[in-house]
Design an enzyme around this catalytic site. Structure first.
Site, PDB file in Angstrom:
ATOM      1  N   CYS A   1      36.645 -43.044  84.433  1.00  5.89           N
ATOM      2  CA  CYS A   1      36.510 -41.632  84.051  1.00  5.89           C
ATOM      3  C   CYS A   1      35.024 -41.270  83.939  1.00  5.89           C
ATOM      4  O   CYS A   1      34.279 -41.871  83.160  1.00  5.89           O
ATOM      5  CB  CYS A   1      37.226 -41.360  82.737  1.00  5.89           C
ATOM      6  SG  CYS A   1      37.135 -39.618  82.303  1.00  5.89           S
TER       7      CYS A   1
ATOM      8  N   GLY B   1      42.322 -42.481  96.757  1.00  2.82           N
ATOM      9  CA  GLY B   1      41.297 -41.521  97.149  1.00  2.82           C
ATOM     10  C   GLY B   1      41.652 -40.827  98.443  1.00  2.82           C
ATOM     11  O   GLY B   1      41.725 -41.462  99.496  1.00  2.82           O
TER      12      GLY B   1
ATOM     13  N   GLY C   1      46.759 -38.697  93.942  1.00  2.00           N
ATOM     14  CA  GLY C   1      46.459 -37.762  92.856  1.00  2.00           C
ATOM     15  C   GLY C   1      46.597 -36.325  93.287  1.00  2.00           C
ATOM     16  O   GLY C   1      47.694 -35.751  93.285  1.00  2.00           O
ATOM     17  N   ARG C   2      45.487 -35.736  93.728  1.00  6.00           N
ATOM     18  CA  ARG C   2      45.469 -34.290  93.968  1.00  6.00           C
ATOM     19  C   ARG C   2      46.487 -33.819  94.992  1.00  6.00           C
ATOM     20  O   ARG C   2      47.063 -32.736  94.846  1.00  6.00           O
ATOM     21  CB  ARG C   2      44.049 -33.853  94.356  1.00  6.00           C
ATOM     22  CG  ARG C   2      43.108 -33.898  93.150  1.00  6.00           C
ATOM     23  CD  ARG C   2      41.681 -33.904  93.572  1.00  6.00           C
ATOM     24  NE  ARG C   2      41.386 -35.067  94.387  1.00  6.00           N
ATOM     25  CZ  ARG C   2      40.256 -35.257  95.039  1.00  6.00           C
ATOM     26  NH1 ARG C   2      39.313 -34.352  94.974  1.00  6.00           N
ATOM     27  NH2 ARG C   2      40.056 -36.349  95.742  1.00  6.00           N
TER      28      ARG C   2
HETATM   29  C1  FMN Z   1      41.858 -32.956  87.360  1.00  2.41           C
HETATM   30  C2  FMN Z   1      41.765 -34.451  87.454  1.00  2.41           C
HETATM   31  C3  FMN Z   1      42.054 -35.229  86.346  1.00  2.41           C
HETATM   32  C4  FMN Z   1      41.968 -36.625  86.418  1.00  2.41           C
HETATM   33  N1  FMN Z   1      42.271 -37.371  85.324  1.00  2.41           N
HETATM   34  C5  FMN Z   1      42.221 -38.732  85.409  1.00  2.41           C
HETATM   35  C6  FMN Z   1      42.597 -39.554  84.297  1.00  2.41           C
HETATM   36  O1  FMN Z   1      42.984 -39.066  83.240  1.00  2.41           O
HETATM   37  N2  FMN Z   1      42.527 -40.895  84.448  1.00  2.41           N
HETATM   38  C7  FMN Z   1      42.105 -41.475  85.627  1.00  2.41           C
HETATM   39  O2  FMN Z   1      42.059 -42.704  85.719  1.00  2.41           O
HETATM   40  N3  FMN Z   1      41.743 -40.723  86.677  1.00  2.41           N
HETATM   41  C8  FMN Z   1      41.810 -39.388  86.603  1.00  2.41           C
HETATM   42  N4  FMN Z   1      41.501 -38.635  87.692  1.00  2.41           N
HETATM   43  C9  FMN Z   1      41.211 -39.325  88.972  1.00  2.41           C
HETATM   44  C10 FMN Z   1      42.496 -39.536  89.774  1.00  2.41           C
HETATM   45  O3  FMN Z   1      43.410 -40.384  89.120  1.00  2.41           O
HETATM   46  C11 FMN Z   1      42.181 -40.146  91.147  1.00  2.41           C
HETATM   47  O4  FMN Z   1      41.569 -41.385  90.947  1.00  2.41           O
HETATM   48  C12 FMN Z   1      41.253 -39.247  91.976  1.00  2.41           C
HETATM   49  O5  FMN Z   1      41.634 -37.890  91.898  1.00  2.41           O
HETATM   50  C13 FMN Z   1      41.253 -39.682  93.452  1.00  2.41           C
HETATM   51  O6  FMN Z   1      42.550 -39.635  94.001  1.00  2.41           O
HETATM   52  P1  FMN Z   1      43.053 -38.386  94.905  1.00  2.41           P
HETATM   53  O7  FMN Z   1      42.030 -38.193  95.986  1.00  2.41           O
HETATM   54  O8  FMN Z   1      44.396 -38.838  95.429  1.00  2.41           O
HETATM   55  O9  FMN Z   1      43.131 -37.203  93.997  1.00  2.41           O
HETATM   56  C14 FMN Z   1      41.576 -37.250  87.634  1.00  2.41           C
HETATM   57  C15 FMN Z   1      41.281 -36.449  88.743  1.00  2.41           C
HETATM   58  C16 FMN Z   1      41.365 -35.073  88.668  1.00  2.41           C
HETATM   59  C17 FMN Z   1      41.048 -34.266  89.894  1.00  2.41           C
END
Ligand code: FMN
Length: 296
Positions: free
Chosen positions: A97, A193, A216-217
């Site tokens: 984080c 990612g 995630g997103r």
């Molecule tokens: C709005 C938001 C909140 C997130 N909150 C967390 C979290 O609480 N814990 C964590 O490990 N990663 C958190 N992340 C990171 C995501 O878990 C993930 O690692 C990151 O978005 C990359 O994956 P993606 O490209 O599939 O979104 C957050 C990301 C976003 C955009």
């Protein structure tokens, strides 16, 4: 612990209980409660009481993500979770984080600079009965990244988000770096990612970049991603939104702020999104919001 084929990533404020249920209903094989502070859980009964409202036994393969830096607080938190939430399947250590808040407490991405602390946290958690994962970002150099992965080898698996803390969410995730971590790791690596479809995730596994993947997103704009489907058309999005509102009522309290946040993400890809956003920002009650979206 047997690795799941894919995971819904923890997204603070987005992947709440009803959203995780929505994702599970649409094929997510594992979900996780984001960011539970081990200091708060150790020091305050209130955090435990709050956690009781943030998850439930209906969640099929649920993990809890812990954030902090004190190994004994992690162990204490594991015990508290074991006593109160017998359905939780595994615990994750947040080592990624990038928020100022997390850095301030010495947890999250601050751990990327402290392999010894990571080692001690994982060792402490090993004294609980839980399978453990460490969710890390890339460190500023590959050498440091490998040092963190190495320090976490007593865990059951690693989750590697292919960006540095400095990058936040900008730039493309570095899957080459994720692969390098996988090749150096004795324990399985879940890559994370920019995965935008089920097929893309499966391909990354097949091509040896990771052993499983986390989304995630892309899942908050398309909660059907784990079924290999698209919530692309407006009518489909409206259906998914109504399903979310209904689950939010069932697994908590359906709230205007939260439902609006979910609607922003869900409808994000539509051409007239700015107009839509402007309109729903004016909704004063949840009923107004749902009526607006139904008529959209
Ligand atoms: C709005 C938001 C909140 C997130 N909150 C967390 C979290 O609480 N814990 C964590 O490990 N990663 C958190 N992340 C990171 C995501 O878990 C993930 O690692 C990151 O978005 C990359 O994956 P993606 O490209 O599939 O979104 C957050 C990301 C976003 C955009």
């Amino acid at each position: 612990m047997k690795l799941r084929p894919h995971y819904l990533a923890p997204l603070h404020e987005y992947t709440n209980f009803p959203f995780r249920m929505l994702a599970q209903k649409h094929g997510a094989k594992a979900t996780i409660v984001p960011l539970v502070s081990v200091t708060a859980l150790t020091r305050s009964h209130q955090r435990l009481e709050k956690l009781k409202k943030e998850m439930g036994k209906e969640e099929k393969f649920l993990g809890v993500q812990l954030i902090g830096k004190e190994p004994l607080e992690f162990l204490h938190s594991a015990k508290a979770i074991g006593e109160n939430f017998p359905y939780v399947k595994w615990l994750d250590v947040n080592a990624g984080c990038p928020s100022r808040n997390a850095f301030g407490t010495g947890g999250g991405a601050a751990l990327l600079d402290k392999p010894e602390t990571v080692r001690k946290i994982v060792s402490a958690l090993r004294r609980s009965n839980y399978p453990i994962s460490v969710k890390m970002r890339l460190a500023p150099t590959m050498e440091k990244t490998i040092a963190i992965a190495e320090a976490a080898q007593e865990a059951d698996f690693l989750v590697v988000h292919g960006r540095t803390a400095k990058q936040y969410y900008s730039g493309a995730a570095d899957w080459g770096a994720i692969k390098t971590v996988k090749e150096s790791s004795e324990i399985p690596v879940i890559g994370n990612g920019d995965v935008k479809s089920l097929a893309q995730g499966k391909k990354l596994v097949k091509e040896g970049f990771c052993d499983s993947f986390m989304v995630g997103r892309a899942a908050i704009s398309n909660p059907l991603i784990f079924e290999g489907k698209e919530a692309g058309a407006k009518e489909k999005k409206k259906e998914v939104f109504a399903e979310y509102v209904s689950l939010a009522g069932k697994y908590g309290t359906a709230e205007l702020f939260d439902c609006r946040l979910k609607a922003f993400e869900l409808f994000r890809s539509l051409p007239n999104i700015a107009q839509f956003r402007g309109a729903i920002a004016k909704a004063k009650t949840l009923e107004e919001l749902t009526a607006m979206i139904a008529g959209f």
